[in-house]
Design a protein around this motif. Sequence first.
Motif, PDB file in Angstrom:
ATOM      1  N   LYS A 105      -0.328  54.965  11.436  1.00 63.57           N
ATOM      2  CA  LYS A 105      -0.575  56.378  11.748  1.00 63.57           C
ATOM      3  C   LYS A 105      -2.002  56.608  12.230  1.00 63.57           C
ATOM      4  CE  LYS A 105       2.821  58.209   8.472  1.00 63.57           C
ATOM      5  NZ  LYS A 105       3.008  58.908   7.173  1.00 63.57           N
TER       6      LYS A 105
ATOM      7  N   GLU B 157      12.640  58.138   9.378  1.00 59.83           N
ATOM      8  CA  GLU B 157      12.980  58.816  10.622  1.00 59.83           C
ATOM      9  C   GLU B 157      13.145  57.821  11.766  1.00 59.83           C
ATOM     10  OE1 GLU B 157      13.757  62.039  11.198  1.00 59.83           O
ATOM     11  OE2 GLU B 157      13.701  62.222   9.021  1.00 59.83           O
ATOM     12  N   HIS B 158      12.316  56.771  11.748  1.00 63.56           N
ATOM     13  CA  HIS B 158      12.460  55.762  12.790  1.00 63.56           C
ATOM     14  C   HIS B 158      13.775  55.015  12.632  1.00 63.56           C
ATOM     15  CE1 HIS B 158      11.717  52.872  15.832  1.00 63.56           C
ATOM     16  NE2 HIS B 158      11.404  51.871  15.023  1.00 63.56           N
TER      17      HIS B 158
ATOM     18  N   GLY C 212       7.692  52.281  11.562  1.00 66.52           N
ATOM     19  CA  GLY C 212       7.471  53.484  12.356  1.00 66.52           C
ATOM     20  C   GLY C 212       7.496  53.197  13.842  1.00 66.52           C
TER      21      GLY C 212
ATOM     22  N   GLU D 145       7.454  58.049  10.723  1.00 67.68           N
ATOM     23  CA  GLU D 145       7.859  57.807   9.335  1.00 67.68           C
ATOM     24  C   GLU D 145       8.985  56.771   9.318  1.00 67.68           C
ATOM     25  OE1 GLU D 145       6.238  58.949   6.926  1.00 67.68           O
ATOM     26  OE2 GLU D 145       5.101  60.571   7.884  1.00 67.68           O
TER      27      GLU D 145
ATOM     28  N   ARG E 216       3.450  50.932   2.551  1.00 68.23           N
ATOM     29  CA  ARG E 216       2.692  52.191   2.665  1.00 68.23           C
ATOM     30  C   ARG E 216       1.363  51.969   3.359  1.00 68.23           C
ATOM     31  NH1 ARG E 216       5.078  53.315  -2.415  1.00 68.23           N
ATOM     32  NH2 ARG E 216       3.326  52.385  -3.539  1.00 68.23           N
TER      33      ARG E 216
ATOM     34  N   ARG F 191       7.918  62.984  13.859  1.00 69.28           N
ATOM     35  CA  ARG F 191       8.407  62.430  12.606  1.00 69.28           C
ATOM     36  C   ARG F 191       8.883  60.983  12.713  1.00 69.28           C
ATOM     37  NH1 ARG F 191       7.624  63.993   7.746  1.00 69.28           N
ATOM     38  NH2 ARG F 191       9.731  63.407   7.124  1.00 69.28           N
TER      39      ARG F 191
ATOM     40  N   ASN G 135       2.053  51.419   7.063  1.00 64.56           N
ATOM     41  CA  ASN G 135       2.432  52.664   7.725  1.00 64.56           C
ATOM     42  C   ASN G 135       1.229  53.589   7.877  1.00 64.56           C
ATOM     43  OD1 ASN G 135       3.659  55.759   7.073  1.00 64.56           O
ATOM     44  ND2 ASN G 135       4.665  54.613   8.715  1.00 64.56           N
ATOM     45  N   ASP G 136       0.374  53.642   6.856  1.00 67.09           N
ATOM     46  CA  ASP G 136      -0.846  54.458   6.941  1.00 67.09           C
ATOM     47  C   ASP G 136      -1.750  53.955   8.067  1.00 67.09           C
ATOM     48  OD1 ASP G 136      -0.036  56.039   4.834  1.00 67.09           O
ATOM     49  OD2 ASP G 136      -1.275  55.015   3.327  1.00 67.09           O
TER      50      ASP G 136
END
Length: 333
Positions: A280, A309-310, A124, A306, A273, A303, A276-277
Amino acid sequence: MKKTPASAVHLALTLALGLAAATGAHAQDFPAGKPITIVVPFAAGGPTDRVARDLAEAMRKPLDGTSIVIDNAAGAGSTIGNAKVARARPDGYTLLLTHVGMATTPVLYRKLPYDYETDFEYLGMINDVPMTVIGKPQLEAGNFKELREWIAKNPGKTNLGNAGIGSASHLCGLLLQSELKAEMTTVPYKGTAPAIADLLGGQIDLLCDQTTNTTSQIEARKVKAYGVTTLKRLGTPALKDLPTLDESGLKNFQVTIWHGLYAPKGTPAPVLRKLNDALKVALKDPDFIRKEEGLGAVVVADRRVEPAEHRKFVQQEVARFGPVIKAAGVYAD
């Protein structure tokens, strides 16, 4: 055709399932009290290093207080650090934090020891760092319109400094020349500090560099400030009255130096995951946001946090910078 014995097939399946189960269990336990290393492909003390250290602190809590250490693997325009992570064990304990170089090195370097598309898992995007166009104190031009006219009247005589091939200021300068369709003399330095020193001394005329490097000079009125490279004006006290290049006539001119987080290819999906969590959560941390704003950076809240998207954004940046770099004939060995 020789058949494989049923017992051998059964053994192979058992081993494969066992390995998958072990990997899954390992991923569920991540980070299991083991330190995480974030590789920064630049020297300690620079803007990217500061972002990494602030992010590491913000990610510790959502990762159960896990220790996160910074490894500065500087050299060769970020490619040494990037390659180090590309070759690292894909278990989530070695990550890469780098900037727009992820999108420009594939064009700048004829040969790389990694592939930006296939050797990394994208976690991300972190922030956007705007750029500013500044000039030496002696320049007669009082605004960007007057600067544009002055450059047009002095083809090839305008000295545009940068912090070195592939640097943020170099890329911004290339885009600026391309959009203005202006001929300037490019003057590379070994870092931003000597470039700004010569700008203050009048040895070069212009510099396009990150707000992290120029805000204090603008605030102290030691340089002429001609514009910011975002489509909206910045909200920081020192720069809130500085027009955008877009509103000054260079329509849709936008360039920021962004930072992203990556893991080696093959890192298990459950680990990705969790990372990434945690990212965020860190990007919403008030203390992290305050520190980034202090650097003149804008924390990403769209976005692009994500992974997919990155990745798409980086591909767009490669397509954007590629033609400009190739047209300038600039390459690094």
